[in-house]
Design an enzyme around this catalytic site. Structure first.
Site, PDB file in Angstrom:
ATOM      1  N   ASP A   1      -0.624  71.975  22.442  1.00 50.28           N
ATOM      2  CA  ASP A   1      -1.352  72.227  21.186  1.00 50.28           C
ATOM      3  C   ASP A   1      -1.343  70.975  20.324  1.00 50.28           C
ATOM      4  OD1 ASP A   1      -2.781  73.497  19.226  1.00 50.28           O
ATOM      5  OD2 ASP A   1      -1.188  74.889  18.640  1.00 50.28           O
ATOM      6  N   LYS A   2      -2.237  70.986  19.360  1.00 51.04           N
ATOM      7  CA  LYS A   2      -2.359  69.882  18.391  1.00 51.04           C
ATOM      8  C   LYS A   2      -2.436  70.495  17.006  1.00 51.04           C
ATOM      9  CE  LYS A   2      -5.444  67.803  15.605  1.00 51.04           C
ATOM     10  NZ  LYS A   2      -6.296  68.488  14.610  1.00 51.04           N
ATOM     11  N   HIS A   3      -1.875  69.800  16.018  1.00 51.82           N
ATOM     12  CA  HIS A   3      -1.967  70.260  14.631  1.00 51.82           C
ATOM     13  C   HIS A   3      -2.162  69.036  13.750  1.00 51.82           C
ATOM     14  CE1 HIS A   3      -1.341  73.845  12.079  1.00 51.82           C
ATOM     15  NE2 HIS A   3      -0.987  72.964  11.142  1.00 51.82           N
ATOM     16  N   SER A   4      -2.688  69.255  12.554  1.00 54.93           N
ATOM     17  CA  SER A   4      -2.914  68.128  11.648  1.00 54.93           C
ATOM     18  C   SER A   4      -2.329  68.449  10.280  1.00 54.93           C
ATOM     19  CB  SER A   4      -4.422  67.887  11.536  1.00 54.93           C
ATOM     20  OG  SER A   4      -4.730  67.213  10.347  1.00 54.93           O
TER      21      SER A   4
ATOM     22  N   THR B   1      -9.334  74.402   9.566  1.00 55.23           N
ATOM     23  CA  THR B   1     -10.016  74.708  10.831  1.00 55.23           C
ATOM     24  C   THR B   1     -10.527  76.155  10.848  1.00 55.23           C
ATOM     25  OG1 THR B   1      -8.708  73.086  12.003  1.00 55.23           O
ATOM     26  CG2 THR B   1      -9.593  74.878  13.334  1.00 55.23           C
TER      27      THR B   1
ATOM     28  N   ARG C   1       2.371  77.617  -1.778  1.00 58.73           N
ATOM     29  CA  ARG C   1       2.453  76.154  -1.956  1.00 58.73           C
ATOM     30  C   ARG C   1       1.155  75.600  -2.517  1.00 58.73           C
ATOM     31  NH1 ARG C   1       3.371  74.294   3.672  1.00 58.73           N
ATOM     32  NH2 ARG C   1       3.106  72.213   2.836  1.00 58.73           N
TER      33      ARG C   1
ATOM     34  N   SER D   1       6.575  74.475   8.169  1.00 62.14           N
ATOM     35  CA  SER D   1       5.332  75.251   8.266  1.00 62.14           C
ATOM     36  C   SER D   1       4.633  74.962   9.591  1.00 62.14           C
ATOM     37  CB  SER D   1       4.422  74.883   7.081  1.00 62.14           C
ATOM     38  OG  SER D   1       3.131  75.383   7.273  1.00 62.14           O
TER      39      SER D   1
ATOM     40  N   LYS E   1       4.893  77.569  13.411  1.00 59.62           N
ATOM     41  CA  LYS E   1       3.721  78.151  14.100  1.00 59.62           C
ATOM     42  C   LYS E   1       3.717  77.720  15.563  1.00 59.62           C
ATOM     43  CE  LYS E   1       0.655  76.908  10.785  1.00 59.62           C
ATOM     44  NZ  LYS E   1       1.300  76.716   9.487  1.00 59.62           N
ATOM     45  N   LYS E   2       4.209  76.505  15.820  1.00 56.74           N
ATOM     46  CA  LYS E   2       4.175  75.988  17.186  1.00 56.74           C
ATOM     47  C   LYS E   2       5.365  76.512  17.996  1.00 56.74           C
ATOM     48  CE  LYS E   2       0.613  74.363  15.717  1.00 56.74           C
ATOM     49  NZ  LYS E   2      -0.712  74.760  16.178  1.00 56.74           N
TER      50      LYS E   2
HETATM   51  N1  IUR Z   1      -0.626  72.526   8.227  1.00 60.25           N
HETATM   52  C1  IUR Z   1       0.302  73.507   8.185  1.00 60.25           C
HETATM   53  O1  IUR Z   1       0.291  74.388   9.029  1.00 60.25           O
HETATM   54  N2  IUR Z   1       1.226  73.490   7.236  1.00 60.25           N
HETATM   55  C2  IUR Z   1       1.286  72.542   6.298  1.00 60.25           C
HETATM   56  O2  IUR Z   1       2.152  72.561   5.468  1.00 60.25           O
HETATM   57  C3  IUR Z   1       0.298  71.531   6.354  1.00 60.25           C
HETATM   58  C4  IUR Z   1      -0.643  71.528   7.310  1.00 60.25           C
HETATM   59  I1  IUR Z   1       0.317  70.110   4.931  1.00 60.25           I
END
Ligand code: IUR
Length: 479
Positions: free
Chosen positions: A103-106, A143, A191, A206, A210-211
């Site tokens: 997976d990828k996250h930003s 997204t 937040r 955060s 999720k990952k």
């Molecule tokens: N993406 C997330 O899932 N959590 C965060 O706190 C941020 C980006 I910034």
């Protein structure tokens, strides 16, 4: 006064410490406010109160601010990550999928539609991508919000539905829910409205929570730096990248973090449905070079990290081939249909010309072009003022849950490094509002930075990749 420690708490305290369950939230908040450490038990107690509703909004906000101002060490951050992940269900997949799960996250940018392209491209390369993504935070786009501009697209999918999606399509892009990391859903929204987004431990927990529930073999996080990023300085972004890699390794997650510049928007389109159109262009094997560059680099790093490619450059070439041969676009079409989009609409969107696609997605009522005020070379197109004006025009939220205007956005008509004549159109704004206000027009014109330099090639946003410990991933010197 500090809150009493939980039994077994290594942060000190007396023998009369009550179990964490009985520690009152105000005591925990006070402890963090005064610069103390929270034990794993304290953190679990706080997260439990967030999920079962016993924590008041004011208490959640106060704790977030205390963490934002006092920070957390890596152990506290890892404990928060574990507690958030444990607030919902762990996703379970067949053992045979393990090496393919990536997976990828930003951390969030302006015009960042990489996930829309990368998830199906990785699926086309044989990966399983159970992407749990987010909504817009502050001035950055989300997204999930972009995908929801496609009529019918459903981001809430049960773990059972996600498994079906991975089996039949290879990827899905979903939101957190009551069953998936619910505590992050509450904290993420809080937040956004308490000026506590830019906290290194809160971002780390955060993202990684999720990952952690996805059961991944490898994760790449795109950590943005620059004027329009959460952390403007590269040094701070690097600190976040190292925390993500380090805390990830402690949780048994193989994480790499790419540092990428976020001064100008990624690609040429900003705004929900406009970004879906641009993602489709990239899935056609075309589109802006900076977007394709980032998609192939991040995908290459993931294929290498998971052991599915010999080197990052080989992985990047496979992702590029999936964009060029239409296999990534075909996965995207299947993902749309499997996540609620009418299959005929999914087909028409993926097979259509750019003009036909534009007719199938929500459109803003008005378009207006802004013109260059002088001759010059485009030194920069500043993403931050652009994003702020679009936010005001309805592309972003001011309150959690507020509806968005999916057609609102802007198209850049020029590239960084290009020579312009006075009066050349440089930005097309898509708006529902009858007109731009004078301050909005001034802010947008201020986003175009011109110089007397000779024309130049626009630089890639990619800066560096922070890798997990060498014992786990030998450095790749081929790219
Ligand atoms: N993406 C997330 O899932 N959590 C965060 O706190 C941020 C980006 I910034």
């Amino acid at each position: 006064m500090d809150a009493p420690d939980a039994p077994g708490d290594r942060s000190g305290g007396g023998s009369r410490a009550p179990p964490p369950e009985r520690t009152q939230l105000p005591e925990l908040i006070r402890r963090k406010r005064d610069g103390g450490r929270l034990s794993e038990g304290h953190i679990r107690a706080f997260v439990r109160a967030v999920v079962d509703g016993s924590a008041q909004g004011a208490q959640i906000g106060a704790m977030l601010m205390a963490v934002r101002l006092r920070g957390m060490d890596l152990e506290e951050t890892a404990a928060l990550t574990r507690a958030l992940a444990a607030s919902g269900q762990q996703l379970e997949w067949p053992e045979a999928w393990r090496p393919q799960l990536v997976d990828k996250h930003s951390t969030g940018g302006v015009g960042d539609k990489v996930s829309l392209v990368l998830a199906p491209a990785l699926a086309a390369c044989g990966c399983k991508v159970p992407m749990i993504s987010g909504r817009g935070l502050g001035h950055t786009g989300g997204t999930l919000d972009k995908l929801e501009s496609i009529p019918g697209f459903t981001v809430i999918q049960s773990p059972e539905q996600m498994r079906g999606l991975l089996e039949h399509v290879g990827c899905c892009i979903v939101g957190q829910s009551q069953r998936l990391v619910p505590a992050d859903g509450v904290l993420y929204a809080a937040r956004d409205v308490t000026a506590t987004v830019d906290s290194l431990p809160l971002i780390t927990a955060s993202i990684l929570s999720k990952k952690a529930v996805e059961g991944l073999s490898a994760l790449v996080v795109d950590v943005k730096f620059g004027e329009a990023a959460i952390f403007p300085s590269r040094a701070q972004a690097r600190e976040l990248a190292e925390a993500l890699v380090g805390v990830g390794a402690g949780l048994g997650l193989r994480v790499a973090a790419a540092l990428t510049a976020m001064d100008k928007p990624l690609g040429r389109s900003v705004g929900h449905s406009l970004e879906v159109e641009e993602a489709l262009l990239c899935l056609d094997g075309a589109g802006p070079p900076d977007l394709r560059d980032l998609v192939t680099r991040l995908g290459g790093a993931l294929l290498w990290l998971s052991g599915m490619a010999e080197a990052q450059a080989d992985g990047a070439a496979r992702v590029a081939a999936a964009l060029d041969d239409g296999s990534a676009r075909s996965r995207f079409q299947r993902m749309l249909a499997a996540q609620g989009v009418d299959p005929e609409l999914a087909r028409a969107l993926c097979a259509g010309t750019p003009a036909q696609r534009g007719e199938l997605l929500p459109r803003a009522r008005e378009r207006e072009e802004l013109r260059a005020p002088a001759d010059g070379t485009v030194e920069q197109v500043r993403a931050l003022p652009l994003a702020r004006v679009l936010h005001e025009l309805g592309a972003g939220r001011s309150r959690a849950g507020e509806p968005l205007r999916p057609g609102v956005g802007a198209e850049l008509l020029v590239d960084v490094g290009q020579r312009l004549r006075r009066g050349t159109p440089w930005l097309r704004v898509h708006r529902d509002a009858p007109t731009l206000s004078d301050p909005q027009r001034r802010a947008l014109q201020g986003a175009l930075v011109l110089s007397d330099r000779a024309p130049f090639a626009a630089p890639s946003p990619f800066a560096e990749l922070v890798l997990p410990p060498p014992a786990r991933a030998p450095p790749d010197t081929r790219q």
